[in-house]
Design an enzyme around this catalytic site. Structure first.
Site, PDB file in Angstrom:
ATOM      1  N   ASP A 139      -1.164   7.264   9.680  1.00  0.00           N
ATOM      2  CA  ASP A 139      -0.656   6.556   8.806  1.00  0.00           C
ATOM      3  C   ASP A 139      -0.697   4.977   9.006  1.00  0.00           C
ATOM      4  OD1 ASP A 139       0.332   5.683   6.309  1.00  0.00           O
ATOM      5  OD2 ASP A 139       2.097   6.864   6.355  1.00  0.00           O
ATOM      6  N   HIS A 209      -5.395  10.413  -2.254  1.00  0.00           N
ATOM      7  CA  HIS A 209      -4.448   9.369  -2.001  1.00  0.00           C
ATOM      8  C   HIS A 209      -5.319   8.139  -1.828  1.00  0.00           C
ATOM      9  CE1 HIS A 209      -1.018   7.217  -1.096  1.00  0.00           C
ATOM     10  NE2 HIS A 209      -1.122   6.998   0.252  1.00  0.00           N
TER      11      HIS A 209
HETATM   12  C1  HEM Z   1       4.481  10.329   0.963  1.00  0.00           C
HETATM   13  C2  HEM Z   1       4.220   9.121   0.801  1.00  0.00           C
HETATM   14  C3  HEM Z   1       2.995   8.724   1.284  1.00  0.00           C
HETATM   15  C4  HEM Z   1       2.192   9.142   2.679  1.00  0.00           C
HETATM   16  C5  HEM Z   1       2.975  10.141   3.488  1.00  0.00           C
HETATM   17  C6  HEM Z   1       1.217   8.060   2.868  1.00  0.00           C
HETATM   18  C7  HEM Z   1       0.186   8.407   3.516  1.00  0.00           C
HETATM   19  C8  HEM Z   1      -1.212   7.747   3.766  1.00  0.00           C
HETATM   20  C9  HEM Z   1      -2.246   8.119   4.641  1.00  0.00           C
HETATM   21  C10 HEM Z   1      -2.080   9.208   5.623  1.00  0.00           C
HETATM   22  C11 HEM Z   1      -3.121   7.124   4.293  1.00  0.00           C
HETATM   23  C12 HEM Z   1      -4.508   7.067   5.103  1.00  0.00           C
HETATM   24  C13 HEM Z   1      -4.581   6.159   6.376  1.00  0.00           C
HETATM   25  C14 HEM Z   1      -4.203   5.050   6.216  1.00  0.00           C
HETATM   26  O1  HEM Z   1      -5.016   4.078   5.874  1.00  0.00           O
HETATM   27  O2  HEM Z   1      -3.091   4.574   6.404  1.00  0.00           O
HETATM   28  C15 HEM Z   1      -2.664   6.406   3.294  1.00  0.00           C
HETATM   29  C16 HEM Z   1      -3.312   5.204   2.861  1.00  0.00           C
HETATM   30  C17 HEM Z   1      -2.735   4.540   2.028  1.00  0.00           C
HETATM   31  N1  HEM Z   1      -1.659   4.587   1.196  1.00  0.00           N
HETATM   32 FE1  HEM Z   1      -0.284   6.050   1.425  1.00  0.00          FE
HETATM   33  N2  HEM Z   1       1.030   7.134   1.880  1.00  0.00           N
HETATM   34  C18 HEM Z   1       2.115   7.375   1.058  1.00  0.00           C
HETATM   35  C19 HEM Z   1       2.587   6.665  -0.199  1.00  0.00           C
HETATM   36  C20 HEM Z   1       1.834   5.628  -0.340  1.00  0.00           C
HETATM   37  C21 HEM Z   1       2.386   4.543  -1.429  1.00  0.00           C
HETATM   38  C22 HEM Z   1       3.620   4.883  -2.251  1.00  0.00           C
HETATM   39  C23 HEM Z   1       1.480   3.555  -1.607  1.00  0.00           C
HETATM   40  C24 HEM Z   1       1.614   2.070  -2.303  1.00  0.00           C
HETATM   41  C25 HEM Z   1       2.325   1.918  -3.162  1.00  0.00           C
HETATM   42  C26 HEM Z   1       0.575   3.826  -0.626  1.00  0.00           C
HETATM   43  C27 HEM Z   1      -0.287   2.993  -0.235  1.00  0.00           C
HETATM   44  C28 HEM Z   1      -1.639   3.310   0.690  1.00  0.00           C
HETATM   45  C29 HEM Z   1      -2.836   2.394   0.742  1.00  0.00           C
HETATM   46  C30 HEM Z   1      -3.071   0.996   0.287  1.00  0.00           C
HETATM   47  C31 HEM Z   1      -3.540   3.111   1.470  1.00  0.00           C
HETATM   48  C32 HEM Z   1      -4.842   2.559   2.178  1.00  0.00           C
HETATM   49  C33 HEM Z   1      -5.935   2.773   1.045  1.00  0.00           C
HETATM   50  C34 HEM Z   1      -7.237   2.057   1.237  1.00  0.00           C
HETATM   51  O3  HEM Z   1      -8.136   3.115   1.878  1.00  0.00           O
HETATM   52  O4  HEM Z   1      -7.576   1.135   1.026  1.00  0.00           O
HETATM   53  N3  HEM Z   1       0.687   5.072   0.083  1.00  0.00           N
HETATM   54  N4  HEM Z   1      -1.607   6.756   3.048  1.00  0.00           N
END
Ligand code: HEM
Length: 292
Positions: A139, A209
């Site tokens: 993450d 996601h």
């Molecule tokens: C259970 C809740 C969440 C989990 C487990 C989670 C997990 C992840 C994971 C594993 C990634 C892919 C690797 C990375 O680039 O970090 C990711 C990407 C991302 N997440 Fe989450 N996330 C969660 C909630 C959220 C929320 C609520 C938001 C926004 C308000 C968010 C915004 C993003 C963004 C902006 C990316 C990168 C997207 C890109 O490639 O530009 N995430 N998240």
């Protein structure tokens, strides 16, 4: 550029406490801001902590981007999926090298705030296999470096609240049984990235996601998520910063399926809380205190 609260970008800390506060009976928003601005934290290398303080936009009386608002309405998708609004008046995020120093620091801060603030919600965050959240995925991969991110997620020089940032704090519980029952390949299609090494899938599904939160579309944010909880009840504390509320709010809408498909991750993880806080620059925070 005014100095941002340094804890926003202080990577590498192992122990975290997220504390949300409400105004105590009889206290005013201005009292709360003044007392929080005066909080003192330990300052030695290992005994020290990083303190990041934020305020409900309606309570913060200093400068901030126009239109910044608390999380007062749930985010509702077209199929009934809903993210709750659980806004409080202030938030403290305390991070350190081990939980003993974090624990002591938070207890001291709550004692100092007695009479102006009451504890409304508290989550303890910890790290899991270095950079993984409790889905098992890395993450934070798409965060830009700490040399670049300040230019992207802080209110820019010359604007109201320069050096500050908008924080979205949102606790998500994981449906662990349903998630762990999915084969890795299915999990990867939910995230849009590979599990061992976080490589973006070339054919990532529209509902994945990373497709629903694509920063090229919604704007840059800086994420400091940590795992929280126990074996039987755990999840992700989402901690995201942006130069204005727009990117964060648009991502939540997108995840809920507003104007498109719903984020598949929301079928395996459920938001329990949601609050927006303005995190002022060090200068604006200091100018609001009683003693500085
Ligand atoms: C259970 C809740 C969440 C989990 C487990 C989670 C997990 C992840 C994971 C594993 C990634 C892919 C690797 C990375 O680039 O970090 C990711 C990407 C991302 N997440 Fe989450 N996330 C969660 C909630 C959220 C929320 C609520 C938001 C926004 C308000 C968010 C915004 C993003 C963004 C902006 C990316 C990168 C997207 C890109 O490639 O530009 N995430 N998240």
């Amino acid at each position: 550029m005014p100095v941002p609260q340094p804890g926003i970008f202080a990577l590498g800390t192992l122990a975290h406490s997220y504390v949300e506060l409400d105004l105590a009976d009889g206290a005013s928003g201005a009292d709360l801001v003044r007392e929080v601005a005066d909080l003192a934290e330990p300052r030695t290398t290992m005994g020290g902590v990083n303190l990041v303080t934020g305020f409900r936009p309606e309570v913060w009386f200093g400068p901030m981007p126009a239109g910044t608002r608390g999380f007062t309405e749930p985010v509702a998708g077209p199929d009934g999926f809903t993210m709750p609004a659980t806004q409080h008046d202030a938030a403290l995020w305390v991070a350190g090298g081990s939980y003993d120093v974090v624990f002591d620091a938070v207890i001291g801060m709550l004692a100092a705030l007695e009479g102006v603030a009451v504890l409304a919600h508290e989550v303890v965050g910890w790290t899991y296999h270095r950079d993984r959240d409790l889905t098992g995925f890395i993450d934070g991969t798409e965060n830009h470096s700490v040399l670049v991110s300040p230019h992207e997620v802080l209110v820019p020089d010359g604007a109201r609240g320069a050096g500050g940032s908008v924080l979205l704090l949102q606790q998500w519980t994981h449906e662990a049984r349903a998630w762990t029952g999915l084969p890795t390949e299915r999990q990867e299609r939910v995230m849009g990235r590979t599990k061992p090494d976080s490589i973006e899938l070339e054919d990532k599904p529209e509902g994945s996601h990373v497709a629903r939160t694509d920063q090229d579309e919604f704007g840059r944010i800086f994420r400091r998520n940590t795992p929280y909880g126990t074996v039987s009840d755990h999840g992700t504390m989402f901690v995201g910063f942006a130069a204005d509320q727009g990117p964060l709010a648009r991502m939540l809408d997108s995840m809920a399926g507003v104007g498109g498909v719903r984020d598949d991750l929301t079928r395996y993880s459920t938001p329990l809380t949601g609050g927006y806080y303005f995190v002022p620059s060090v200068e604006d925070l200091s100018a609001s205190g009683r003693t500085r």
